[in-house]
Design a protein around this motif. Structure first.
Motif, PDB file in Angstrom:
ATOM      1  N   VAL A 145       4.644  -7.525   0.184  1.00  0.00           N
ATOM      2  CA  VAL A 145       4.982  -6.538  -0.728  1.00  0.00           C
ATOM      3  C   VAL A 145       6.371  -6.674  -1.395  1.00  0.00           C
ATOM      4  O   VAL A 145       7.267  -7.191  -1.036  1.00  0.00           O
ATOM      5  CB  VAL A 145       5.076  -5.261  -0.239  1.00  0.00           C
ATOM      6  CG1 VAL A 145       5.400  -4.147  -1.242  1.00  0.00           C
ATOM      7  CG2 VAL A 145       3.746  -4.971   0.792  1.00  0.00           C
ATOM      8  N   ILE A 146       6.351  -6.487  -2.931  1.00  0.00           N
ATOM      9  CA  ILE A 146       7.374  -6.832  -3.553  1.00  0.00           C
ATOM     10  C   ILE A 146       8.197  -5.504  -3.740  1.00  0.00           C
ATOM     11  O   ILE A 146       7.397  -4.414  -4.540  1.00  0.00           O
ATOM     12  CB  ILE A 146       7.167  -7.491  -4.834  1.00  0.00           C
ATOM     13  CG1 ILE A 146       6.557  -8.631  -4.928  1.00  0.00           C
ATOM     14  CG2 ILE A 146       8.497  -7.675  -5.864  1.00  0.00           C
ATOM     15  CD1 ILE A 146       6.153  -9.502  -6.271  1.00  0.00           C
ATOM     16  N   ASP A 147       9.294  -5.028  -3.510  1.00  0.00           N
ATOM     17  CA  ASP A 147      10.047  -3.866  -3.329  1.00  0.00           C
ATOM     18  C   ASP A 147      10.724  -3.684  -4.694  1.00  0.00           C
ATOM     19  O   ASP A 147      10.711  -4.485  -5.657  1.00  0.00           O
ATOM     20  CB  ASP A 147      10.880  -3.812  -2.226  1.00  0.00           C
ATOM     21  CG  ASP A 147      12.119  -4.577  -2.217  1.00  0.00           C
ATOM     22  OD1 ASP A 147      12.391  -5.513  -3.059  1.00  0.00           O
ATOM     23  OD2 ASP A 147      12.869  -4.781  -1.257  1.00  0.00           O
ATOM     24  N   ALA A 148      11.284  -2.850  -4.778  1.00  0.00           N
ATOM     25  CA  ALA A 148      12.150  -2.182  -6.079  1.00  0.00           C
ATOM     26  C   ALA A 148      13.157  -3.229  -6.430  1.00  0.00           C
ATOM     27  O   ALA A 148      13.260  -3.553  -7.592  1.00  0.00           O
ATOM     28  CB  ALA A 148      12.427  -0.744  -6.062  1.00  0.00           C
ATOM     29  N   GLN A 149      13.613  -3.833  -5.385  1.00  0.00           N
ATOM     30  CA  GLN A 149      14.761  -4.832  -5.841  1.00  0.00           C
ATOM     31  C   GLN A 149      14.035  -6.388  -5.979  1.00  0.00           C
ATOM     32  O   GLN A 149      14.735  -7.486  -5.910  1.00  0.00           O
ATOM     33  CB  GLN A 149      16.005  -4.925  -4.699  1.00  0.00           C
ATOM     34  CG  GLN A 149      16.809  -3.723  -4.680  1.00  0.00           C
ATOM     35  CD  GLN A 149      16.121  -2.680  -4.067  1.00  0.00           C
ATOM     36  OE1 GLN A 149      15.364  -2.489  -3.032  1.00  0.00           O
ATOM     37  NE2 GLN A 149      16.288  -1.299  -4.793  1.00  0.00           N
ATOM     38  N   ASN A 150      12.788  -6.457  -6.084  1.00  0.00           N
ATOM     39  CA  ASN A 150      12.292  -7.807  -6.288  1.00  0.00           C
ATOM     40  C   ASN A 150      12.476  -8.526  -5.132  1.00  0.00           C
ATOM     41  O   ASN A 150      12.380  -9.790  -5.420  1.00  0.00           O
ATOM     42  CB  ASN A 150      12.530  -8.455  -7.477  1.00  0.00           C
ATOM     43  CG  ASN A 150      12.169  -7.544  -8.783  1.00  0.00           C
ATOM     44  OD1 ASN A 150      10.975  -7.048  -8.551  1.00  0.00           O
ATOM     45  ND2 ASN A 150      12.873  -8.026 -10.068  1.00  0.00           N
ATOM     46  N   LYS A 151      12.528  -8.087  -3.838  1.00  0.00           N
ATOM     47  CA  LYS A 151      12.538  -8.866  -2.640  1.00  0.00           C
ATOM     48  C   LYS A 151      11.117  -8.868  -1.815  1.00  0.00           C
ATOM     49  O   LYS A 151      10.436  -7.757  -1.921  1.00  0.00           O
ATOM     50  CB  LYS A 151      13.418  -8.268  -1.856  1.00  0.00           C
ATOM     51  CG  LYS A 151      15.067  -8.465  -2.326  1.00  0.00           C
ATOM     52  CD  LYS A 151      15.982  -8.272  -1.478  1.00  0.00           C
ATOM     53  CE  LYS A 151      17.168  -8.438  -1.824  1.00  0.00           C
ATOM     54  NZ  LYS A 151      18.496  -8.171  -0.982  1.00  0.00           N
ATOM     55  N   ILE A 152      10.732  -9.674  -1.249  1.00  0.00           N
ATOM     56  CA  ILE A 152       9.789 -10.065  -0.436  1.00  0.00           C
ATOM     57  C   ILE A 152       9.797  -9.305   0.748  1.00  0.00           C
ATOM     58  O   ILE A 152      10.637  -9.379   1.621  1.00  0.00           O
ATOM     59  CB  ILE A 152       9.214 -11.228  -0.222  1.00  0.00           C
ATOM     60  CG1 ILE A 152       8.933 -12.089  -1.530  1.00  0.00           C
ATOM     61  CG2 ILE A 152       8.165 -11.400   0.613  1.00  0.00           C
ATOM     62  CD1 ILE A 152       7.518 -11.508  -2.230  1.00  0.00           C
ATOM     63  N   GLU A 153       8.842  -8.315   1.201  1.00  0.00           N
ATOM     64  CA  GLU A 153       8.584  -7.690   2.518  1.00  0.00           C
ATOM     65  C   GLU A 153       7.183  -7.897   2.870  1.00  0.00           C
ATOM     66  O   GLU A 153       6.283  -7.628   2.268  1.00  0.00           O
ATOM     67  CB  GLU A 153       8.784  -6.110   2.260  1.00  0.00           C
ATOM     68  CG  GLU A 153       8.576  -5.265   3.402  1.00  0.00           C
ATOM     69  CD  GLU A 153       8.218  -3.933   3.379  1.00  0.00           C
ATOM     70  OE1 GLU A 153       7.719  -3.175   4.074  1.00  0.00           O
ATOM     71  OE2 GLU A 153       8.658  -3.414   2.380  1.00  0.00           O
ATOM     72  N   THR A 154       7.139  -8.537   4.248  1.00  0.00           N
ATOM     73  CA  THR A 154       6.011  -8.754   5.003  1.00  0.00           C
ATOM     74  C   THR A 154       5.558  -7.526   5.617  1.00  0.00           C
ATOM     75  O   THR A 154       6.141  -6.943   6.433  1.00  0.00           O
ATOM     76  CB  THR A 154       6.087  -9.908   5.888  1.00  0.00           C
ATOM     77  OG1 THR A 154       6.511 -11.135   5.270  1.00  0.00           O
ATOM     78  CG2 THR A 154       4.836 -10.210   6.454  1.00  0.00           C
ATOM     79  N   ARG A 155       4.206  -7.133   5.363  1.00  0.00           N
ATOM     80  CA  ARG A 155       3.693  -5.977   6.023  1.00  0.00           C
ATOM     81  C   ARG A 155       2.433  -6.217   6.654  1.00  0.00           C
ATOM     82  O   ARG A 155       1.437  -6.831   5.961  1.00  0.00           O
ATOM     83  CB  ARG A 155       3.524  -5.004   4.930  1.00  0.00           C
ATOM     84  CG  ARG A 155       3.332  -3.489   5.539  1.00  0.00           C
ATOM     85  CD  ARG A 155       3.137  -2.587   4.368  1.00  0.00           C
ATOM     86  NE  ARG A 155       4.495  -2.339   3.472  1.00  0.00           N
ATOM     87  CZ  ARG A 155       4.503  -1.674   2.450  1.00  0.00           C
ATOM     88  NH1 ARG A 155       3.367  -0.996   1.960  1.00  0.00           N
ATOM     89  NH2 ARG A 155       5.744  -1.500   1.779  1.00  0.00           N
ATOM     90  N   VAL A 156       2.176  -5.502   7.929  1.00  0.00           N
ATOM     91  CA  VAL A 156       0.996  -5.644   8.324  1.00  0.00           C
ATOM     92  C   VAL A 156       0.149  -4.677   7.868  1.00  0.00           C
ATOM     93  O   VAL A 156       0.439  -3.349   7.890  1.00  0.00           O
ATOM     94  CB  VAL A 156       0.933  -5.602  10.082  1.00  0.00           C
ATOM     95  CG1 VAL A 156      -0.256  -5.652  10.834  1.00  0.00           C
ATOM     96  CG2 VAL A 156       1.859  -6.710  10.644  1.00  0.00           C
TER      97      VAL A 156
END
Length: 382
Positions: A316-327
């Protein structure tokens, strides 16, 4: 001497400063953020289809079976062409059966003559018996002779009818309007009425075709539950072996009365209109069934989901354009997409990372994802 000592003292310092300056100039700059294709998570009603392997049959498939023995002397059709009801298709040498018919006709003539004689004799004796001019024994004998003649005449007439029927079996005609298949026999073959040699051909009625396929016991129970709740499966599509769709939609005909204990499956039959005659009996394909419609389902491309040891993950790309891995938890697949049952919300951005090495927490440049048309077409065929 003082100047020489001073130069020797300053030289190492000068070399050190030069090297230090050179190292600062050669330090690489930090690379720019990588581009990450993304899709925006959408919520929509999604039809859920399931494909079942099936085989086609004619609306009627009537096997032409020889009922007499003999040499095949005539084939009166073109294989694979349409035939009419009553059209002559095969001829078996009738000489033997015509001879039998003539023999029995002679027996009928003799029996008829005997009947006439017995009847005349009875007519002569009966008045005499009424006047007691002849004995009762003579009258009884005349009556018995007349009855025997009548019985014999009826018997040989039945035998003649049977022989004429057998003679008729030498001409094999089409029982229906339909399409005839490849002949299992050729001119000059000796045809018998027993075993596989008796099976000459098949005529199929193809205005409609039947498609039989098997479903698991679980799917069958689900279908029964839907039927009890008033939901009926009406959207049936036939996918042919080349991946194309038959233009006419089908309807369910029936389901078998029992579950096959060896496979745990139930045979179901669907019927499809075939006005152009493009479908033939014996084809293989897939029946695509609309199982249900998922309301407000979360849908993302299958390429956005990765599986690791039974766990499904998305980036998932958050509001700061950082990558977050989500199950996440996944549901059924539909085309090139996957229904996500838990872990995502509508309007979130999901990255399609693919083979790019992007670590969780990395900053990326989001770019809209453009699906490959070839991949979509391939998925639809499968």
């Amino acid at each position: 001497m003082n100047a020489l000592k001073l130069s020797k003292t300053l030289l190492p310092i000068f070399i050190f400063l030069t090297l230090l300056s050179s190292c600062k100039k050669e330090q690489p700059k930090a690379p720019p953020p990588m581009q990450a294709p993304f899709v925006t998570v959408k919520s929509e009603d999604v039809p859920i289809y399931k494909d079942f392997a099936g085989q086609t049959f004619g609306d009627l498939d009537i096997e032409l079976i020889a009922r007499v023995d003999g040499i095949l002397t005539g084939i009166h059709f073109k294989e694979g062409q349409k035939v009419k009801k009553g059209q002559l298709l095969y001829t078996i040498d009738p000489l033997e059966y015509e001879t039998k018919v003539e023999q029995v006709r002679g027996q009928v003539a003799v029996a008829q003559s005997n009947l006439v004689n017995a009847n005349e004799e009875l007519k002569r004796i009966k008045p005499l018996a009424d006047m007691n001019a002849v004995s009762k024994r003579e009258l009884d004998a005349a009556v018995a002779k007349d009855k025997a003649a009548r019985s014999n005449y009826a018997s040989v007439q039945a035998s003649l009818k049977n022989q004429e029927i057998e003679r008729g079996y030498c001409n094999i005609k089409s029982p229906i309007d339909g399409v005839i298949g490849l002949s299992n026999a050729r001119l000059g073959d000796y045809i018998t009425k027993l075993g596989n040699a008796s099976r000459l051909n098949t005529v199929s009625k193809l205005e409609k075709v039947r498609v039989q396929f098997t479903v698991s016991e679980a799917d069958f129970l689900r279908y029964q539950k839907q039927t009890k709740e008033g939901e009926r499966i009406t959207d049936l599509q036939l996918i042919l072996s080349d991946g194309s769709f038959h233009p006419q939609k089908g309807t369910l005909n029936f389901s078998d009365s029992k579950i096959d204990p060896t496979t745990g499956t139930v045979t179901i039959e669907a019927q499809f209109p075939n006005p152009d005659g493009t479908l033939r009996s014996g084809q293989f394909g897939k029946v695509r069934v609309l199982i249900r419609t998922e309301k407000d389902a979360i849908v993302i491309p299958q390429r956005a989901v990765t599986e690791l040891q039974g766990l499904f993950q998305v980036s998932v790309i958050d509001a700061q354009n950082k990558i977050e891995t989500r199950v996440v938890e996944v549901g059924p697949k539909t085309g090139t997409d996957w229904v996500i049952t838990k872990g995502l919300k509508a309007n979130e951005k999901v990255a399609i990372i693919g083979n790019q090495f992007i670590q969780p927490g990395s900053t990326v440049v989001p770019v809209p994802y453009v699906p490959d048309p070839k991949q979509i077409a391939s998925t639809q065929k499968n």
